[in-house]
Every structure is written in C-alpha cells, then in structure tokens.
Motif scaffolding. Sequence first.
Motif, PDB file in Angstrom:
ATOM      1  N   ALA A  86      15.132  10.549   2.639  1.00 36.33           N
ATOM      2  CA  ALA A  86      16.182  11.105   1.782  1.00 36.33           C
ATOM      3  C   ALA A  86      17.086  12.015   2.593  1.00 36.33           C
ATOM      4  N   ASN A  87      18.365  11.975   2.314  1.00 32.93           N
ATOM      5  CA  ASN A  87      19.275  12.938   2.922  1.00 32.93           C
ATOM      6  C   ASN A  87      18.951  14.319   2.372  1.00 32.93           C
ATOM      7  N   HIS A 120       6.873  14.036  -0.877  1.00 33.29           N
ATOM      8  CA  HIS A 120       7.215  14.442   0.486  1.00 33.29           C
ATOM      9  C   HIS A 120       6.136  13.941   1.441  1.00 33.29           C
ATOM     10  N   MET A 121       6.568  13.504   2.620  1.00 29.96           N
ATOM     11  CA  MET A 121       5.631  13.127   3.680  1.00 29.96           C
ATOM     12  C   MET A 121       5.625  14.239   4.722  1.00 29.96           C
ATOM     13  N   TYR A 145      14.631  11.695  -5.721  1.00 30.01           N
ATOM     14  CA  TYR A 145      13.558  10.749  -5.403  1.00 30.01           C
ATOM     15  C   TYR A 145      12.220  11.202  -5.970  1.00 30.01           C
ATOM     16  N   GLU A 146      11.991  12.500  -6.042  1.00 29.46           N
ATOM     17  CA  GLU A 146      10.767  12.994  -6.676  1.00 29.46           C
ATOM     18  C   GLU A 146      10.707  12.555  -8.135  1.00 29.46           C
ATOM     19  N   ARG A 150       0.823  -1.212   0.000  1.00 31.23           N
ATOM     20  CA  ARG A 150       0.000   0.000   0.000  1.00 31.23           C
ATOM     21  C   ARG A 150       0.854   1.259   0.000  1.00 31.23           C
ATOM     22  N   LYS A 151       2.035   1.177   0.586  1.00 32.31           N
ATOM     23  CA  LYS A 151       2.941   2.333   0.575  1.00 32.31           C
ATOM     24  C   LYS A 151       4.382   1.852   0.553  1.00 32.31           C
ATOM     25  N   ILE A 152       5.202   2.600  -0.170  1.00 30.21           N
ATOM     26  CA  ILE A 152       6.636   2.354  -0.242  1.00 30.21           C
ATOM     27  C   ILE A 152       7.298   3.642   0.244  1.00 30.21           C
ATOM     28  N   VAL A 153       8.130   3.523   1.264  1.00 34.79           N
ATOM     29  CA  VAL A 153       8.688   4.684   1.938  1.00 34.79           C
ATOM     30  C   VAL A 153      10.210   4.651   1.898  1.00 34.79           C
TER      31      VAL A 153
END
Length: 147
Positions: A105-106, A120-121, A113-114, A99-102
Amino acid sequence: MGEYRWAYEDPDDWEPLSELYRIAPLGTKPPEYLSVVFPGSRYKCLVHDGDELVGAGRAVADGLDVAYIADVAVHPDHQGRGLGGAIIRELVRLAQGHRKIVLYANPGTEGFYERLGFHHMRTAMAIFEDAERAVETGVLERRPSSP
C-alpha cells in the motif's frame, strides 16, 4: 454502485488502460509495458461504464501458495463510489485458495486495505528499480544495515 460491466480477459487495445493508470494517477505505464504484465497475471479485472474503461486491477499468482495484487486503479470520476474496494474484493475472490494474498500500500492508504481484511506485514522486503524514488515517496524505508 452503478451499472458496471466487468471483464476478466486482456483488452484488445492497451491504450485506454495506459491512460487510466496515468489519470488515476498510478504513474506511467505505456501500452507496450501493459501488454506484457497483464497477460502474465493469472487474474485480472477490467471495469467499464458503457464503453469507457473506469477501473482495473490484476493479481500475479502461482495457483496455490501466493497471489500478489497489483495495479488497482479507478478513474477519478468514479472514485469514492466503492469501485476500488470492489476490484480488490473481486481479485481476492479470484485468488481464494492461495495460502497468502499480498499487496503493498502507498503510505496513507493502509486503512483502506485494512477495511478489506488485509493486515500489516512486519517482514516485507523489496528491491525497487528506482529505490531512491521509493524512499522519497515513503514506500521504502532505509534502515542501518545489520552486521
């Protein structure tokens, strides 16, 4: 992107993986540490150029709800060729159905990553063994406590 060989099992020798993390640089991850965390990860990718380990990554996952991508590293001689993105995309592919992949990021790497589809969380929280270092490097942020 060259002729890389991908493996999805734990290595027989943990020393090359430890050295990869050191020179990537992702910090000190001794072989005995890696021999615990990698087998405990549901998904893993090891990328070789000939006999040399040049990339790695893993994802801790429960099989349905959440997968956490961690420890993605690329040898400095192979950085800038798209290998890091390929490792992330492969781990995301392996974790499809969750359901989610987390990941976290430094600071300064969020754009990378975007471009790979991450967002963003606003609600992420963490407890770090070395919280002071995490604050110094910008990974954690200290805020006034709520009542």
